[in-house]
Design an enzyme around this catalytic site. Structure first.
Site, PDB file in Angstrom:
ATOM      1  N   HIS A  43       0.865  -1.169   0.000  1.00  0.00           N
ATOM      2  CA  HIS A  43       0.000   0.000   0.000  1.00  0.00           C
ATOM      3  C   HIS A  43       0.904   1.222   0.000  1.00  0.00           C
ATOM      4  CE1 HIS A  43      -3.943  -1.881   1.742  1.00  0.00           C
ATOM      5  NE2 HIS A  43      -3.549  -2.447   0.616  1.00  0.00           N
ATOM      6  N   SER A  99      -7.494   7.610   3.602  1.00  0.00           N
ATOM      7  CA  SER A  99      -7.484   7.119   4.976  1.00  0.00           C
ATOM      8  C   SER A  99      -6.764   5.768   5.050  1.00  0.00           C
ATOM      9  CB  SER A  99      -8.937   6.968   5.456  1.00  0.00           C
ATOM     10  OG  SER A  99      -8.994   6.508   6.781  1.00  0.00           O
ATOM     11  N   CYS A 148      -5.623   2.065   5.849  1.00  0.00           N
ATOM     12  CA  CYS A 148      -6.328   0.819   6.193  1.00  0.00           C
ATOM     13  C   CYS A 148      -5.803   0.280   7.526  1.00  0.00           C
ATOM     14  CB  CYS A 148      -6.127  -0.205   5.078  1.00  0.00           C
ATOM     15  SG  CYS A 148      -4.439  -0.884   5.043  1.00  0.00           S
ATOM     16  N   CYS A 168      -1.897  -0.406   7.361  1.00  0.00           N
ATOM     17  CA  CYS A 168      -1.086   0.812   7.382  1.00  0.00           C
ATOM     18  C   CYS A 168      -1.237   1.559   8.702  1.00  0.00           C
ATOM     19  CB  CYS A 168      -1.445   1.680   6.189  1.00  0.00           C
ATOM     20  SG  CYS A 168      -1.100   0.831   4.611  1.00  0.00           S
TER      21      CYS A 168
END
Length: 145
Positions: free
Chosen positions: A50, A77, A79, A82
């Site tokens: 990501h 935003s 996840c 992360c």
């Protein structure tokens, strides 16, 4: 939009040009970018790249004290994965471009002391809306649906 979110958007747009998912991130320390990343799951055939993870990887090994005074900028935003990295490294502040197309565990991050700033950027949101509309299967794969 400030210069750091603009840099994250540059990463997102580059990722989309590469055939990936248009999410970008930068890590800022002492007013300068020390790491940049974009979602490269498609490009690298990765399960975990990501934008935020790619950004942290590209920043290299930092000292714990450095993470604790850094700010992570992400066009979307973060996840669960992360957000976990934010908590693991003690990053105290996350600036989010938008959280309408996807919202990670923001309330949980706040309960753990992370300061969140949601810019609600139209540019970030429109980029994601166009991508999701044109690539629903890839989007659902990325968010684990």
């Amino acid at each position: 939009m400030d210069e750091f979110m603009e840099a994250a958007m540059e990463e997102a747009k580059q990722g989309m040009q590469e055939g990936g998912i248009p999410i970008g991130a930068v890590l800022v320390l002492d007013g300068r970018i020390v790491g940049r990343g974009r979602n490269r799951r498609v490009q690298k055939g990765s399960a975990i790249l990501h934008a935020e993870m790619d950004c942290l990887e590209n920043a290299g090994r930092l000292k714990a004290v450095d993470y604790r005074r850094a700010t992570l900028y992400s066009t979307l935003s973060p996840c669960d994965m992360c957000s976990g990295a934010v908590l693991l490294y003690g990053i105290p502040k996350v600036v989010i471009g938008e959280n309408r197309t996807f919202q990670g565990p923001e309330e949980y991050l706040k309960t753990r002391g992370v300061e969140l700033v949601v810019l609600d950027s139209l540019e970030c949101r429109h980029l994601m809306e166009r991508f999701i509309a044109g690539n629903p299967d890839l989007w659902n794969e990325d968010i684990g649906e």
